[in-house]
Scaffold this active site. Structure first.
Site, PDB file in Angstrom:
ATOM      1  N   ALA A 113      -5.717   3.850   4.384  1.00 16.34           N
ATOM      2  CA  ALA A 113      -5.151   2.604   4.903  1.00 16.34           C
ATOM      3  C   ALA A 113      -5.487   1.337   4.131  1.00 16.34           C
ATOM      4  O   ALA A 113      -4.758   0.344   4.242  1.00 16.34           O
ATOM      5  CB  ALA A 113      -5.579   2.422   6.367  1.00 16.34           C
ATOM      6  N   CYS A 137       3.310   5.668  -4.880  1.00 17.37           N
ATOM      7  CA  CYS A 137       3.895   4.665  -5.771  1.00 17.37           C
ATOM      8  C   CYS A 137       3.978   5.245  -7.177  1.00 17.37           C
ATOM      9  O   CYS A 137       3.578   4.620  -8.153  1.00 17.37           O
ATOM     10  CB  CYS A 137       3.100   3.359  -5.740  1.00 17.37           C
ATOM     11  SG  CYS A 137       1.354   3.521  -6.166  1.00 17.37           S
TER      12      CYS A 137
END
Length: 460
Positions: free
Chosen positions: A111, A232
């Site tokens: 997170a 990503c």
């Protein structure tokens, strides 16, 4: 920009006739974005008070572009009020596309620093629970600050290996987000240092980690629950092949359609050995197609052919609300449930409902830190201030954003309030900017003793 030849060859194979367009994007400037905290303010109301020109991120309802060359939104009081989070536009997509509902039990596995966790928490609207985990304790500290700044109290911030969490949360969560550690190919334009990191640890290194995390998370998702996996990076080994690995290990999972956008690219079907056509439902974001960096997303649903999820009871024992806390809450419009209070020494926490026993887990915060019990008094916390709305607290000092006392308050200075209160008024006050809380202060003789958290103070 000098890109590794191996990477260039891979991208040429992936993009084919789009490859030249992809290379050209490296000559274009990066994009800066902010995401409105809809738990505190609506998008419409934020646009009415936004101090700078903003342009919508077309596939994110509460996302906007700003000119990062001339604007510093982290140096504005509205940032300190938690009205928005600064986030690269493509990175807003995973939390946006995971359909979190108020009351859900939600896990963000990796997170930190909190860009996705804060959006998941805002979607919960104060119900259910957000469990935000990051294996790095130092990064988890920044995660905690961002969650508290956003006013999210129904949360736990943990710092554990995902594998250990499986012991505590079997089939517990309704929604899980995995923004997995990856080789970062999609961030090469934004951060050139990522190229060197890629050369040190490429896709093969991260694929092993990703497969471990995604299967561990799968065991913590309840039947019927949804999991969103994102990276990503562009490499199929880390993206489609990791999703295929999950489907092989947990065949009860299925890939779901996501809300589309004209710039999204389909997942690559040939990425795995089975050539699963369902992989087309996953999404690739390329920087030459959209105003954002590279990303990959897959939304999956767990079938119902598993055993029923275990029901958990709240681990907090019923206790009497301390008199000092009761006295303070006379000025608060809502009253705490005594069964959700958890007191450790002087500190008072307000726990989310129905969480398992957390003994043995490394955590930075369990629940909302309300404050501390001192001798015959209660001192409210910074996190408590950020979780409140102005109308929920009886005593407020609401300043206009242009009032010089706003910055002085954020710097921790003592303030005078002859214009807003009489000398007879005293006690704890919630300091706000344009109606949005910043923190507490204690007033006596029109002078406010500043209680803004030292570690959060405005740095000139």
């Amino acid at each position: 920009m000098n890109l590794p030849k191996e990477f260039e060859e891979k991208m040429r194979s992936l993009l084919k006739d789009e490859y030249d367009s992809y290379l050209q994007c490296y000559d274009e400037p990066r994009h800066y974005g902010l995401r409105v905290n809809t738990n505190k303010i609506s998008v419409e109301d934020f646009l009415k008070i936004a101090p700078w020109p903003l342009r919508p991120v077309p596939w994110i309802k509460n996302g906007f572009y700003y000119d990062g060359d001339v604007i510093q939104p982290a140096k504005h009081p509205y940032y300190f009020a938690g009205l928005y989070y600064l986030q690269e536009p493509s990175a807003m997509t995973p939390a946006d596309r995971l359909p979190v509902e108020p009351g859900d039990k939600v896990l963000d596995v990796c997170a930190a620093p909190g860009g996705k966790a804060t959006e998941l928490g805002a979607k919960l609207r104060g119900g259910g629970v957000l469990i935000a985990n990051d294996i790095s304790n130092s990064r988890a500290k920044g995660l905690l600050k961002n969650i508290e700044l956003f006013g999210i109290g129904n949360m736990l911030v943990l710092s554990e290996e995902p594998g250990k969490l499986t012991e505590y949360f079997p089939e517990y969560f309704d929604k899980i987000l995995i923004d997995a550690p990856c080789s970062g190919e999609g961030m090469f334009r934004k951060d050139k240092k990522m190229v060197k990191a890629w050369e040190e640890h490429g896709p093969e290194f991260f694929a092993k980690i990703q497969r471990s995390i995604i299967t561990q998370a799968a065991s913590m998702l309840r039947p019927g629950g949804m999991l969103l996996y994102s990276t990503c990076t562009f490499d199929p080994l880390e993206n489609e092949q990791t999703v295929e690995y999950l489907l092989q290990e947990y065949p009860e999972f299925e890939i779901c359609e996501m809300e589309g956008y004209e710039g999204f690219a389909e997942g690559i079907v040939e990425a795995g050995k089975s050539k699963n056509p369902e992989l087309k439902k996953t999404v690739r974001i390329f920087p030459h197609r959209m105003e954002g960096e590279g990303h990959y997303l897959a939304l999956l649903k767990k079938g119902t052919a598993q055993t029923e999820s275990l029901k958990r009871k709240n681990t907090c024992s019923k206790m009497r609300i301390p008199e000092e806390l009761e006295e303070f809450f006379k000025d608060v419009s809502w009253k705490p449930d005594a069964g959700r209070l958890d007191i450790h020494g002087e500190r008072v926490y307000y726990m989310p409902e129905n969480i398992p026993n957390m003994k043995g887990i490394r955590f930075l915060r369990t629940g909302l830190l309300l404050g501390e019990l001192k001798k015959k008094r209660f001192e409210p916390s910074q996190a408590f201030a950020m979780s409140l709305k102005k109308e929920e607290y009886a005593k407020t000092l609401d300043l206009k954003v242009e009032d010089e006392r706003v910055i002085k308050y954020l710097k921790g200075e003592t303030l005078e309030f002859e214009d807003l209160v009489s000398r007879k008024e005293k006690g704890w006050y919630l300091v706000c900017v344009d109606g949005y809380p910043l923190g507490f202060g204690k007033l006596a003789n029109q002078t406010l003793k500043n209680k803004y958290l030292p570690g959060w103070r405005w740095q000139s």
